[in-house]
Scaffold this motif. Structure first.
Motif, mmCIF file in Angstrom:
data_model
loop_
_atom_site.group_PDB
_atom_site.id
_atom_site.type_symbol
_atom_site.label_atom_id
_atom_site.label_comp_id
_atom_site.label_asym_id
_atom_site.label_seq_id
_atom_site.Cartn_x
_atom_site.Cartn_y
_atom_site.Cartn_z
ATOM 1 N N ASP A 103 0.822 -1.342 -0.040
ATOM 2 C CA ASP A 103 -0.115 -0.082 -0.054
ATOM 3 C C ASP A 103 0.915 1.399 -0.110
ATOM 4 O O ASP A 103 0.491 2.513 0.213
ATOM 5 C CB ASP A 103 -0.926 0.032 1.044
ATOM 6 N N GLY A 104 2.215 1.226 -0.230
ATOM 7 C CA GLY A 104 2.783 2.255 -0.307
ATOM 8 C C GLY A 104 3.471 2.982 0.828
ATOM 9 O O GLY A 104 4.363 3.824 0.730
ATOM 10 N N GLY A 105 3.162 2.492 2.230
ATOM 11 C CA GLY A 105 3.454 3.116 3.223
ATOM 12 C C GLY A 105 5.019 2.982 3.491
ATOM 13 O O GLY A 105 5.684 3.997 3.932
ATOM 14 N N SER A 106 5.525 1.896 3.280
ATOM 15 C CA SER A 106 7.014 1.860 3.438
ATOM 16 C C SER A 106 7.983 2.744 2.394
ATOM 17 O O SER A 106 9.031 3.143 2.892
ATOM 18 C CB SER A 106 7.665 0.413 3.438
ATOM 19 N N LYS A 107 7.328 2.797 1.344
ATOM 20 C CA LYS A 107 8.011 3.577 0.171
ATOM 21 C C LYS A 107 7.955 4.905 0.598
ATOM 22 O O LYS A 107 8.963 5.856 0.277
ATOM 23 C CB LYS A 107 7.441 3.397 -1.110
ATOM 24 N N LEU A 108 7.053 5.570 1.247
ATOM 25 C CA LEU A 108 6.962 6.949 1.915
ATOM 26 C C LEU A 108 8.328 7.056 2.840
ATOM 27 O O LEU A 108 8.865 8.018 2.766
ATOM 28 C CB LEU A 108 5.522 7.250 2.473
ATOM 29 N N ALA A 109 8.356 6.054 3.794
ATOM 30 C CA ALA A 109 9.518 6.293 4.915
ATOM 31 C C ALA A 109 10.942 6.337 3.985
ATOM 32 O O ALA A 109 11.704 7.091 4.303
ATOM 33 C CB ALA A 109 9.452 5.007 5.594
ATOM 34 N N PHE A 110 11.047 5.150 2.984
ATOM 35 C CA PHE A 110 12.135 5.087 2.281
ATOM 36 C C PHE A 110 12.475 6.388 1.555
ATOM 37 O O PHE A 110 13.635 7.143 1.661
ATOM 38 C CB PHE A 110 12.301 4.140 1.475
ATOM 39 N N ALA A 111 11.613 7.108 0.886
ATOM 40 C CA ALA A 111 11.820 8.226 0.207
ATOM 41 C C ALA A 111 12.129 9.568 1.150
ATOM 42 O O ALA A 111 12.749 10.155 0.840
ATOM 43 C CB ALA A 111 10.538 8.532 -0.826
ATOM 44 N N ARG A 112 11.357 9.397 2.326
ATOM 45 C CA ARG A 112 11.553 10.741 3.145
ATOM 46 C C ARG A 112 13.377 10.396 3.608
ATOM 47 O O ARG A 112 13.983 11.483 3.853
ATOM 48 C CB ARG A 112 10.720 10.544 4.432
ATOM 49 N N GLY A 113 13.631 9.168 4.010
ATOM 50 C CA GLY A 113 15.097 9.027 4.431
ATOM 51 C C GLY A 113 15.917 9.698 3.216
ATOM 52 O O GLY A 113 16.894 10.213 3.750
ATOM 53 N N LEU A 114 15.846 9.240 1.907
ATOM 54 C CA LEU A 114 16.578 9.629 0.990
ATOM 55 C C LEU A 114 16.723 11.281 0.700
ATOM 56 O O LEU A 114 17.630 11.872 0.594
ATOM 57 C CB LEU A 114 16.334 8.959 -0.328
ATOM 58 N N ARG A 115 15.251 11.724 1.004
ATOM 59 C CA ARG A 115 15.183 13.099 0.645
ATOM 60 C C ARG A 115 15.804 13.977 1.724
ATOM 61 O O ARG A 115 16.528 14.966 1.661
ATOM 62 C CB ARG A 115 13.803 13.704 0.543
ATOM 63 N N ALA A 116 15.908 13.461 3.140
ATOM 64 C CA ALA A 116 16.454 14.130 4.227
ATOM 65 C C ALA A 116 17.921 14.089 4.105
ATOM 66 O O ALA A 116 18.563 14.901 4.581
ATOM 67 C CB ALA A 116 16.149 13.429 5.486
ATOM 68 N N ALA A 117 18.595 13.031 3.321
ATOM 69 C CA ALA A 117 19.900 13.027 3.088
ATOM 70 C C ALA A 117 20.408 13.678 1.800
ATOM 71 O O ALA A 117 21.751 14.075 1.571
ATOM 72 C CB ALA A 117 20.213 11.533 2.811
ATOM 73 N N GLY A 118 19.416 14.755 1.170
ATOM 74 C CA GLY A 118 19.473 15.291 0.014
ATOM 75 C C GLY A 118 19.201 14.938 -1.353
ATOM 76 O O GLY A 118 19.663 15.551 -2.299
ATOM 77 N N ALA A 119 18.803 13.744 -1.601
ATOM 78 C CA ALA A 119 18.376 13.478 -2.865
ATOM 79 C C ALA A 119 17.171 14.190 -3.361
ATOM 80 O O ALA A 119 16.314 14.233 -2.555
ATOM 81 C CB ALA A 119 18.409 11.669 -2.827
ATOM 82 N N THR A 120 17.057 13.764 -4.540
ATOM 83 C CA THR A 120 15.829 14.139 -5.244
ATOM 84 C C THR A 120 15.206 12.883 -5.487
ATOM 85 O O THR A 120 15.892 11.901 -6.313
ATOM 86 C CB THR A 120 15.868 15.062 -6.677
ATOM 87 N N VAL A 121 14.000 12.371 -5.134
ATOM 88 C CA VAL A 121 13.403 11.231 -5.331
ATOM 89 C C VAL A 121 11.955 11.372 -5.689
ATOM 90 O O VAL A 121 11.015 11.908 -5.095
ATOM 91 C CB VAL A 121 13.355 10.307 -3.902
ATOM 92 N N GLU A 122 11.743 11.087 -6.944
ATOM 93 C CA GLU A 122 10.390 11.291 -7.508
ATOM 94 C C GLU A 122 9.867 9.780 -8.017
ATOM 95 O O GLU A 122 8.666 9.851 -8.436
ATOM 96 C CB GLU A 122 10.563 12.168 -8.708
ATOM 97 N N HIS A 123 10.659 8.806 -8.097
ATOM 98 C CA HIS A 123 10.109 7.679 -8.828
ATOM 99 C C HIS A 123 10.502 6.492 -7.970
ATOM 100 O O HIS A 123 11.671 6.213 -7.433
ATOM 101 C CB HIS A 123 10.924 7.435 -10.267
#
Length: 226
Positions: free
Chosen positions: A132-152
């Motif tokens: 249902d995408g819940g874990s993907k939101l957490a992974f994306a937040r972690g990457l973004r917090a480290a400065g990455a651009t995550v869109e896909h």
């Protein structure tokens, strides 16, 4: 190779690997908390060299179809099963490889992202399965917090039946690219891979997965947006 052809090919690999498990009695409880009569174990693809090469070929075909050259700088494998799939795809494409944990490690550097810095990089998040995408939101937040651009996000299998999943990802600025879904699995079944009773139970689940989950002791709603 079209997305439909890739979907059917991945579904056939899942069947051949014994990754589709159906239980008409005791339901499976998925990692996201949903009850389901069927469990898709993409991790069995890891152990067989021919199948892992085949799924990497198909992931590469989808990546080439969906993204122009230069659109991605790195692939980040999601803990845990997404890491080997991401590593093989990164090898094939020559892209940088990172991996992202569900949360910061809690020791040492307290890092959530490993393999090198991601600041300023366009990162594709890769995982084996999306419910249902819940874990993907957490992974994306972690990457973004480290400065990455995550869109896909690229996933081997996507259930695609729990309401609101794609909306919640879209609201978070994420687009999901799935190699295979239930439509591909049922198409690849062709009436001879699943026992009739098993297929009927899967189809009942797919008609209303929330009601099926609720009736069998699982979750009955999407988790609140964070």
């Amino acid at each position: 190779m079209s997305a439909d052809e890739i979907g059917r090919a991945v579904a056939q690999l899942l069947f051949e690997a014994g990754a589709i498990h159906v239980s008409c009695g005791q339901p499976f409880i998925l990692a996201a908390g949903w009850a389901s009569p069927v469990y898709v174990d993409c991790r069995v693809l890891l152990g067989d060299p021919e199948r892992r090469r085949a799924v990497t070929d198909l992931a590469l075909a989808r990546l080439t179809e969906d993204f122009p050259a230069g659109a991605i700088d790195a692939i980040a494998g999601a803990e845990t099963a997404g890491i080997p799939f991401a590593a093989w795809l990164a090898d094939r494409t020559g892209l940088k490889l990172r991996y992202v944990r569900k949360g910061p490690l809690g020791i040492g550097r307290n890092a959530q992202v490993e393999g090198g810095p991601v600041e300023g990089l366009k990162v594709l998040l890769m995982d084996d399965l999306t419910t249902d995408g819940g874990s993907k939101l957490a992974f994306a937040r972690g990457l973004r917090a480290a400065g990455a651009t995550v869109e896909h996000i690229l996933t081997i299998f996507y259930h695609g039946v729990f309401p609101g999943t794609e909306d919640r990802l879209r609201e978070a600025g994420l687009t999901l690219h799935a190699l295979s879904t239930w439509a591909d699995v049922l198409d690849a079944d062709a009436g001879d891979r699943l026992a009739p009773a098993d297929r009927a139970e899967v189809e009942r689940f797919l008609e209303d997965p929330v009601a099926w989950s609720t009736w069998h002791g699982g979750r009955n709603t999407l988790a609140p947006r964070l």
